[in-house]
Design an enzyme around this catalytic site. Structure first.
Site, PDB file in Angstrom:
ATOM      1  CG  ASN A  66      35.397  54.583  22.050  1.00 40.84           C
ATOM      2  OD1 ASN A  66      35.684  55.644  22.564  1.00 40.84           O
ATOM      3  ND2 ASN A  66      35.595  54.352  20.753  1.00 40.84           N
ATOM      4  NE  ARG A  85      38.188  54.454  26.650  1.00 42.61           N
ATOM      5  CZ  ARG A  85      37.333  54.928  25.746  1.00 42.61           C
ATOM      6  NH1 ARG A  85      37.787  55.411  24.600  1.00 42.61           N
ATOM      7  NH2 ARG A  85      36.028  54.925  25.974  1.00 42.61           N
ATOM      8  NE  ARG A 137      43.570  54.505  20.843  1.00 50.45           N
ATOM      9  CZ  ARG A 137      42.845  55.195  21.718  1.00 50.45           C
ATOM     10  NH1 ARG A 137      41.655  54.780  22.069  1.00 50.45           N
ATOM     11  NH2 ARG A 137      43.324  56.304  22.232  1.00 50.45           N
ATOM     12  CG  HIS A 166      38.476  56.045  18.042  1.00 48.11           C
ATOM     13  ND1 HIS A 166      38.283  56.586  19.301  1.00 48.11           N
ATOM     14  CD2 HIS A 166      38.828  54.746  18.234  1.00 48.11           C
ATOM     15  CE1 HIS A 166      38.521  55.653  20.214  1.00 48.11           C
ATOM     16  NE2 HIS A 166      38.850  54.536  19.595  1.00 48.11           N
ATOM     17  CG  ASP A 168      34.190  58.398  16.514  1.00 54.98           C
ATOM     18  OD1 ASP A 168      35.388  58.698  16.695  1.00 54.98           O
ATOM     19  OD2 ASP A 168      33.432  58.056  17.447  1.00 54.98           O
ATOM     20  CB  CYS A 260      33.489  60.487  21.373  1.00 57.27           C
ATOM     21  SG  CYS A 260      34.659  60.837  20.107  1.00 57.27           S
TER      22      CYS A 260
END
Ligand code: ARG
Length: 281
Positions: A66, A85, A137, A166, A168, A260
């Site tokens: 990310n 985050r 997101r 996400h 992924d 991730c």
């Protein structure tokens, strides 16, 4: 080349996806071992791994996917949706700058358009095409900008299940014409787009999707996943990939797994099948 960040300050300190529960803490020692297990397996393939220093108070910094989207020496640094985050942004920015990457910024959000973007978590190349997840997101407006900034074809796909927030977590390119995916995470349009663009698709079943089977790290023909993905591994072996499992359950508690925990630094576009053509980009 990959970027990873040791889990010194990893923990479940807030809840920003359905996997996270502050009542279900991560076991710190086990998380360290699991992270090290993945690191050692990846290092054994010969891939070069850079390390980002962990920062206290940023428990999700371990999820370097990310950090941003790397394309050649350019990087689009993430702008996180959740305030929890957002403190990671300057850390990633500083690291990319110190390594000589060219930071490319998005234009400020236009009226009505969002400006969130969570990097390689939501933007994955399959061949020359960038598949870009939006809604949970990242905003589709960012993906449109990426297309013009990088001069690549972008296929935005809407993510419809909050557990697969996400891209992924439900989609993993293996080769320019081949990918792993979990179809229920997409809407009809997204499923059609993926089927139309990628001739060879390996479908993951629900139980294995929940083990983050799609969140795999691909290094050449080697594919690394969490444990509990044996059906996927059988399918991979049948297609002459070499799958390896390594326990990552402590990170699943945060909604993440193998992929991730890594970011491709030689450019997310430079998957193994293109490495040799890509050296001078
Ligand atoms: N707890 C993190 C979050 O919700 C997990 C991120 C996982 N990263 C990924 N690329 N899927 O943001």
């Amino acid at each position: 080349m990959l970027l990873m960040c040791p889990p010194d300050y990893f923990g479940i300190e807030y809840e920003i996806n359905p996997w996270m529960s502050v009542a279900v803490a991560a076991d710190h020692a086990l998380a360290q071992d699991q992270w090290r297990g993945l690191y050692d397996l990846l290092a054994a393939t010969g891939v070069d791994i850079q390390l980002l220093s962990p920062t206290e108070g940023l428990p999700d910094l371990v999820f370097t996917a990310n950090a941003g989207l790397v394309f050649g020496r350019k990087v689009l640094v993430s702008r996180f949706r959740h305030p929890q985050r957002q403190g990671e942004e300057p850390v990633f920015r500083e690291w990319f700058t110190s390594q000589g990457f060219e930071i490319v910024d998005f234009a400020p959000a236009s009226v009505g358009g969002g400006s969130d973007f969570e990097g390689a978590g939501d933007a994955l190349f399959c061949g020359d095409t960038l598949f870009a997840g939006y809604r949970m997101r990242s905003d589709a407006t960012c993906h449109q900008q990426i297309g013009s900034i990088l001069g690549v074809r972008v296929i935005p796909v809407e993510l419809v299940d909050p557990r697969y927030y996400h891209l992924d977590t439900c989609f993993c390119p293996l080769a320019e014409d081949e990918a792993i995916w979990y179809p229920p995470a997409f809407d009809d349009y997204g499923r059609r787009a993926i089927r139309a663009m990628i001739p060879k698709l390996i479908e993951v079943e629900r139980k294995e999707a929940e083990q983050f089977a799609c969140n795999a790290v691909v290094v050449g023909r080697n594919v690394f996943t969490n444990v509990g993905c044996s059906q996927l591994h059988d399918q991979l072996r049948a297609r002459s990939y070499t799958p390896t499992e390594t326990p990552l359950n402590e990170f699943v508690k945060a909604g993440g797994s193998a992929k991730c925990l890594t970011l491709r630094l030689d450019g997310e576009e430079s998957a193994s099948w293109r490495c040799s053509h890509n050296a001078n980009r």
